[in-house]
Design a protein around this motif. Structure first.
Motif, mmCIF file in Angstrom:
data_model
loop_
_atom_site.group_PDB
_atom_site.id
_atom_site.type_symbol
_atom_site.label_atom_id
_atom_site.label_comp_id
_atom_site.label_asym_id
_atom_site.label_seq_id
_atom_site.Cartn_x
_atom_site.Cartn_y
_atom_site.Cartn_z
ATOM 1 N N UNK A 39 0.821 -1.213 0.000
ATOM 2 C CA UNK A 39 0.000 0.000 0.000
ATOM 3 C C UNK A 39 0.862 1.273 0.000
ATOM 4 N N UNK A 40 1.958 1.229 0.763
ATOM 5 C CA UNK A 40 2.833 2.403 0.835
ATOM 6 C C UNK A 40 3.482 2.692 -0.510
ATOM 7 N N UNK A 41 4.005 1.640 -1.174
ATOM 8 C CA UNK A 41 4.677 1.860 -2.453
ATOM 9 C C UNK A 41 3.689 2.305 -3.524
ATOM 10 N N UNK A 42 2.456 1.777 -3.461
ATOM 11 C CA UNK A 42 1.444 2.151 -4.460
ATOM 12 C C UNK A 42 0.929 3.574 -4.259
ATOM 13 N N UNK A 44 2.398 6.050 -2.134
ATOM 14 C CA UNK A 44 3.384 7.103 -1.839
ATOM 15 C C UNK A 44 4.605 7.043 -2.752
ATOM 16 N N UNK A 45 4.504 6.292 -3.861
ATOM 17 C CA UNK A 45 5.633 6.245 -4.788
ATOM 18 C C UNK A 45 6.027 7.621 -5.274
ATOM 19 N N UNK A 46 5.033 8.439 -5.627
ATOM 20 C CA UNK A 46 5.296 9.812 -6.089
ATOM 21 C C UNK A 46 6.041 10.615 -5.037
ATOM 22 N N UNK A 47 5.675 10.394 -3.755
ATOM 23 C CA UNK A 47 6.293 11.135 -2.662
ATOM 24 C C UNK A 47 7.772 10.780 -2.538
ATOM 25 N N UNK A 48 8.084 9.478 -2.616
ATOM 26 C CA UNK A 48 9.479 9.057 -2.503
ATOM 27 C C UNK A 48 10.315 9.609 -3.656
ATOM 28 N N UNK A 49 9.780 9.564 -4.877
ATOM 29 C CA UNK A 49 10.538 10.068 -6.025
ATOM 30 C C UNK A 49 10.809 11.564 -5.911
ATOM 31 N N UNK A 311 8.639 -2.386 -7.060
ATOM 32 C CA UNK A 311 9.435 -3.473 -6.488
ATOM 33 C C UNK A 311 10.917 -3.132 -6.395
ATOM 34 N N UNK A 312 11.399 -2.232 -7.262
ATOM 35 C CA UNK A 312 12.822 -1.918 -7.273
ATOM 36 C C UNK A 312 13.097 -0.475 -6.840
ATOM 37 N N UNK A 313 12.721 0.506 -7.650
ATOM 38 C CA UNK A 313 13.114 1.891 -7.361
ATOM 39 C C UNK A 313 12.499 2.406 -6.060
ATOM 40 N N UNK A 314 11.181 2.290 -5.918
ATOM 41 C CA UNK A 314 10.529 2.788 -4.694
ATOM 42 C C UNK A 314 11.028 2.014 -3.481
ATOM 43 N N UNK A 315 11.201 0.697 -3.656
ATOM 44 C CA UNK A 315 11.728 -0.118 -2.556
ATOM 45 C C UNK A 315 13.114 0.367 -2.135
ATOM 46 N N UNK A 469 10.372 3.701 7.052
ATOM 47 C CA UNK A 469 10.966 4.744 6.208
ATOM 48 C C UNK A 469 10.042 5.935 6.011
ATOM 49 N N UNK A 470 8.723 5.693 5.957
ATOM 50 C CA UNK A 470 7.799 6.803 5.671
ATOM 51 C C UNK A 470 7.837 7.876 6.758
#
Length: 496
Positions: A39-42, A44-49, A311-315, A469-470
């Motif tokens: 759920x976090x990667x789906x 908040x992916x934009x946030x991490x990038x 699975x890779x970059x956001x992780x 991490x969040x």
């Protein structure tokens, strides 16, 4: 103050709860944390990038800004360690064993198992494999470590505050709040992320050493051998931590960088030398050309590509953020007396270049074997893929034995660096925590690793780290704002 604080006891209690969960119900831990992580990667992916590219811009700005000559210390302070020892220690703490673990496995995975864009096994997939390995292990990761290390070193050595994450937020929230429950919660989060992250690394490291010994000498590849490896390593890294940062950690880091360089040069010579040089040059070019495209790529209209990015970059971005308290604090501890410009240049660019070289030599050597059909490295386990590659080249046995030593010492330097950092965080930020506190943390880390590996909860621990991490990402944002607020009071803009 060299005694354990409340942060020490709170963090131990939380660590024990998670370990018991992983021991009693490992499948439940993995299932629950996998759902949350997904759920976090789906969501908040934009946030991490956006966060990581913003951190990188901040670090580059600090390198060239009017603050570049600010010393991380008092005016008369000189660096405690030589440049070579300093770099060896920050690199060993920041990447260490993971570099040996993934330099073969990641390019092979991107090229032949799960390509980010192209068809698996195609020439484009091979090129993309190395490019994305550069991307994941390069300047973005070190920028995350760099901002945390810079802020901590500035407040500790320049302002004289305790070496705690919470202390760096005092300009924003005040002493009272940061010494209260909120400040303790922030420091407990940093301790917990460090314990879980290092425990997972110890699990990986002992598995790779055990797998290497089994591959080379036919020893049993089971939990008992892994436990013996973990026990020996624990004794060594506790001894190193006991010796102090100026002896054990420094000497081991210097030795290991030397051994790693020998291994790198040997494989470069006996491996596909010209192919390595050509791929390194080409990949560096496409990495620079596609830098911002990769940095902000989210593939909102392609579900398969988005799944790969998650699975890779956001992780990876979440992984580096979760490691930032440990690595950042350690880098800060060994950086007293450096200027902001020197710190940022050395932390951002030099380790990234070394990572690129390692990935080029090991990754390209593996990729060519698979391309030519000489060996199917993609069928090897993660733990044995590097040994499978080395076995196909001259001096393979010697290089494999050397690799085991390099992994073992990286294993020890990462663990004793973490032990030192945990000691700092749980003794009110003291630069020289007591040996009893360091030994306690060393034993706890290894116990967590042993219990979790035995019960199969390693994936659950990794997921727990990503979840942590969040909130720490928000802490990093606040640290940057606090740093700018404080340093501008010292160096106000001169108005004409």
């Amino acid at each position: 103050m060299n005694k354990a604080t409340q942060v020490f006891w709170y963090a131990i209690a939380i660590s024990i709860i998670v370990v018991l969960w992983g021991a009693i119900a490992p499948e439940n831990l993995e299932s629950f944390t996998s759902t949350v992580t997904g759920n976090l990667t789906a969501r908040f992916g934009w946030f991490y990038l956006l966060l990581v590219i913003a951190i990188l811009v901040f670090c580059v700005y600090m390198m060239f800004s009017r603050f570049g000559n600010v010393k991380l210390g008092k005016k008369d302070d000189v660096p405690e360690f030589s440049r070579l020892s300093w770099f060896a220690m920050l690199f060993s703490a920041g990447m260490g064993m993971g570099l040996v673990f993934w330099t073969t496995a990641e390019p092979i995975s991107h090229a032949f198992t799960s390509s980010p864009l192209a068809e698996e096994g195609s020439n484009q997939a091979v090129q993309d494999a190395l490019k994305y390995s550069f991307f994941h292990w390069g300047i973005h990761a070190w920028a995350i470590y760099g901002i945390v290390g810079l802020v901590l070193a500035y407040f500790k050595f320049h302002r004289g505050t305790p070496g705690l994450i919470s202390a760096t937020l005092t300009p924003l929230f005040g002493h009272k709040l940061m010494k209260g429950p909120l400040g303790k919660a922030i420091d407990v989060l940093a301790v917990f992320a460090t314990v879980v992250g290092v425990a997972a690394t110890l699990g990986f490291g002992s598995a790779q050493i055990t797998g290497g010994l089994s591959f080379l000498f036919g020893t049993p590849n089971n939990f008992m051998v892994q436990l013996i490896v973990l026990t020996v390593a624990t004794a060594l890294f506790i001894w190193s931590a006991w010796s102090g940062i100026g002896r054990g950690i420094k000497y081991l880091s210097n030795i290991n960088m030397g051994l790693a360089a020998v291994l790198l040069i040997l494989l470069f010579i006996v491996g596909p030398t010209m192919y390595i040089v050509n791929m390194f040059t080409h990949t560096l070019g496409v990495y620079i050309t596609d830098f911002f495209r990769m940095s902000l790529r989210l593939a909102p209209m392609n579900e398969d590509n988005r799944s790969w990015i998650n699975a890779w970059t956001i992780f990876y971005w979440a992984w580096w953020i979760s490691w930032a308290p440990f690595v950042g604090i350690f880098i800060a501890r060994v950086s007293k007396g450096r200027t902001v410009k020197e710190f940022m240049f050395s932390v951002l660019l030099l380790p990234s270049l070394v990572c690129f070289i390692f990935f080029s030599v090991f990754g390209v050597s593996a990729l060519q074997l698979e391309q030519l059909g000489t060996a199917t490295i993609s069928t090897f386990t993660l733990e044995t893929s590097t040994f499978g590659v080395l076995a196909e080249y001259p001096l393979g046995t010697f290089m494999s034995i050397l690799t085991i030593f390099v992994i073992a010492i990286f294993f020890i330097t990462s663990a004793d660096s973490a032990t030192f950092v945990l000691g700092m965080l749980s003794t009110n930020g003291t630069l020289n925590p007591s040996n009893s506190v360091k030994i306690t943390w060393g034993l706890i880390q290894s116990s967590v690793a042993a219990v979790v590996v035995y019960f199969g909860g390693t994936q659950g621990l990794q997921n727990m780290l990503i979840i942590a991490a969040l909130p720490f990402a928000l802490v990093i944002i606040l640290m940057g704002i606090s740093f700018l607020k404080d340093i501008q009071t010292e160096m106000p803009v001169r108005r004409k």
